[in-house]
Motif scaffolding. Structure first.
Motif, mmCIF file in Angstrom:
data_model
loop_
_atom_site.group_PDB
_atom_site.id
_atom_site.type_symbol
_atom_site.label_atom_id
_atom_site.label_comp_id
_atom_site.label_asym_id
_atom_site.label_seq_id
_atom_site.Cartn_x
_atom_site.Cartn_y
_atom_site.Cartn_z
ATOM 1 N N ASN A 16 0.828 -1.205 0.000
ATOM 2 C CA ASN A 16 0.000 0.000 0.000
ATOM 3 C C ASN A 16 0.867 1.262 0.000
ATOM 4 O O ASN A 16 0.522 2.260 -0.633
ATOM 5 N N ALA A 17 1.968 1.214 0.716
ATOM 6 C CA ALA A 17 2.856 2.375 0.765
ATOM 7 C C ALA A 17 3.408 2.709 -0.615
ATOM 8 O O ALA A 17 3.521 3.887 -0.988
ATOM 9 N N GLU A 18 3.728 1.674 -1.384
ATOM 10 C CA GLU A 18 4.214 1.897 -2.750
ATOM 11 C C GLU A 18 3.105 2.441 -3.637
ATOM 12 O O GLU A 18 3.335 3.307 -4.484
ATOM 13 N N LEU A 19 1.884 1.943 -3.448
ATOM 14 C CA LEU A 19 0.744 2.443 -4.223
ATOM 15 C C LEU A 19 0.486 3.919 -3.933
ATOM 16 O O LEU A 19 0.076 4.673 -4.824
ATOM 17 N N ALA A 20 0.710 4.313 -2.697
ATOM 18 C CA ALA A 20 0.473 5.705 -2.302
ATOM 19 C C ALA A 20 1.379 6.678 -3.045
ATOM 20 O O ALA A 20 1.098 7.879 -3.092
ATOM 21 N N LYS A 21 2.446 6.168 -3.629
ATOM 22 C CA LYS A 21 3.337 7.009 -4.435
ATOM 23 C C LYS A 21 2.808 7.169 -5.865
ATOM 24 O O LYS A 21 3.254 8.051 -6.598
ATOM 25 N N LEU A 22 1.871 6.293 -6.249
ATOM 26 C CA LEU A 22 1.336 6.317 -7.611
ATOM 27 C C LEU A 22 0.000 7.028 -7.706
ATOM 28 O O LEU A 22 -0.342 7.593 -8.747
ATOM 29 N N VAL A 23 -0.781 6.986 -6.630
ATOM 30 C CA VAL A 23 -2.148 7.487 -6.648
ATOM 31 C C VAL A 23 -2.472 8.071 -5.282
ATOM 32 O O VAL A 23 -1.825 7.729 -4.284
ATOM 33 N N ASP A 24 -3.451 8.948 -5.212
ATOM 34 C CA ASP A 24 -3.825 9.609 -3.960
ATOM 35 C C ASP A 24 -4.530 8.631 -3.030
ATOM 36 O O ASP A 24 -5.756 8.494 -3.061
ATOM 37 N N THR A 25 -3.760 7.931 -2.221
ATOM 38 C CA THR A 25 -4.302 6.963 -1.278
ATOM 39 C C THR A 25 -3.310 6.797 -0.136
ATOM 40 O O THR A 25 -2.269 7.457 -0.103
ATOM 41 N N SER A 26 -3.619 5.923 0.795
ATOM 42 C CA SER A 26 -2.716 5.649 1.912
ATOM 43 C C SER A 26 -2.946 4.243 2.416
ATOM 44 O O SER A 26 -4.000 3.636 2.170
ATOM 45 N N ASP A 27 -1.974 3.723 3.117
ATOM 46 C CA ASP A 27 -2.112 2.394 3.711
ATOM 47 C C ASP A 27 -3.326 2.349 4.636
ATOM 48 O O ASP A 27 -4.116 1.402 4.599
#
Length: 319
Positions: A16-27
């Motif tokens: 999730n932390a890596e995804l948060a770098k791609l899109v506006d989200t968070s773990d």
């Protein structure tokens, strides 16, 4: 009877932390809403049939059989390598088989449950002697990585089972696949679909979902088919040893378990580590629960899933 179970997850893990770098989200946002911590992503050049073959080899090893013993391959998938030929025929080729029959089954997330019921029918009607049933997806290739409502939900993977007819002793003990309940309603297609295809856009397209609408329908439809499968086999929820649901959303899993009156310790949950792997999610969860010793011979196991279409279904198995 299910003789062996196997699974395969691609090496790459996307947190999730890596995804948060791609899109506006968070773990925190992802875990709170769907219970997912990470998912596996297929490597470049790693295709659905490759994942399927890896899971199939493990299932056959667990069952003590080889490709020579298989005469039916069903691959449940929404993400085949090609529009055609089927992923199943590619699996057949990669296993070195020149015999039997192979085909894909498309029911999105319900695909594996549909495929198990289909294989059971083929076996009971004498059309095959031993089946390899696989759920395999490279769902990451259908994702719009700018859409935080969908890209955080899905992952890649494969799970497989080897099935054949129960022998007389097993039949006397009431073992094998006891019942199935399968449903669909195409009026809901726009709530969860891919906005492309050969006949419409000529392109693959991306997953589009009305998340609140899918959630609203899910728990009721899941419990409907579970009760139906139990009723057909003259069992009740209290008789279940294990509930292995489609791993789409922790809140849906918890909601279905609560509505059925199942204690959480009887529910197999892997969504936190696998995310939603569509048709692969149920066999992946089965593989985990068999490998760690939770599911044992003689246990009464309910599998269920719901997916785009809508499709939904459940099968009751005496392990």
């Amino acid at each position: 009877m299910i003789r062996g179970v196997g699974s395969y997850l691609p090496e790459k893990v996307l947190t999730n932390a890596e995804l948060a770098k791609l899109v506006d989200t968070s773990d925190e946002w992802i875990q709170q809403r769907v219970g997912i911590k990470e998912r596996h992503i297929a490597a470049e050049g790693e295709f659905t049939s490759d994942l399927a073959v890896a899971a199939a080899r493990k299932a056959m090893a667990a069952a003590g059989v080889t490709a020579d013993d298989i005469d039916l391959i069903i691959v449940a998938t929404t993400t085949p390598d090609y529009t055609f030929p089927s992923a199943a025929t590619l699996v057949q080729m990669k296993l070195g088989m020149h015999h039997g029959m192979a085909f894909d089954l498309q029911a999105v997330c319900s695909g594996f449950v549909y495929a198990v019921a289909t294989a059971d029918s083929y076996l009971k009607n004498g059309l095959a002697k031993r089946a390899l049933v696989i759920g395999a997806e490279t769902f990451s290739r259908l994702l719009d990585w700018t859409d935080r409502g969908t890209c955080v939900l899905f992952g890649d993977g494969a799970g497989a089972v080897v099935m054949d007819m129960a022998n007389d002793e097993e039949l006397a003990a009431g073992r094998g696949l006891l019942s199935s309940a399968l449903r669909s309603d195409g009026h809901h297609w726009e709530k969860l679909y891919v906005d492309g295809g050969p006949s419409t856009t000529g392109k693959t397209g991306f997953v589009r979902m009305q998340g609140a609408e899918v959630f609203r329908h899910a728990v009721g439809k899941i419990t409907d088919v579970v009760y139906s499968a139990l009723e057909q086999a003259n069992y009740t929820v209290a008789d279940l040893d294990w509930f292995v649901p489609h791993q789409a959303n922790k809140r849906i899993i918890d909601g279905a378990g609560a509505k059925l009156g199942l204690p959480p310790e009887k529910v197999v949950t892997t969504v936190d580590l696998h995310a939603n792997t569509s048709a692969a999610s149920v066999p992946l969860a089965l593989s985990v629960a068999v490998a760690d010793g939770r599911i044992k011979p003689g246990d009464l196991v309910m599998i269920e899933a719901m997916g785009g279409g809508f499709t939904w279904g459940a099968s009751l198995i005496r392990w």
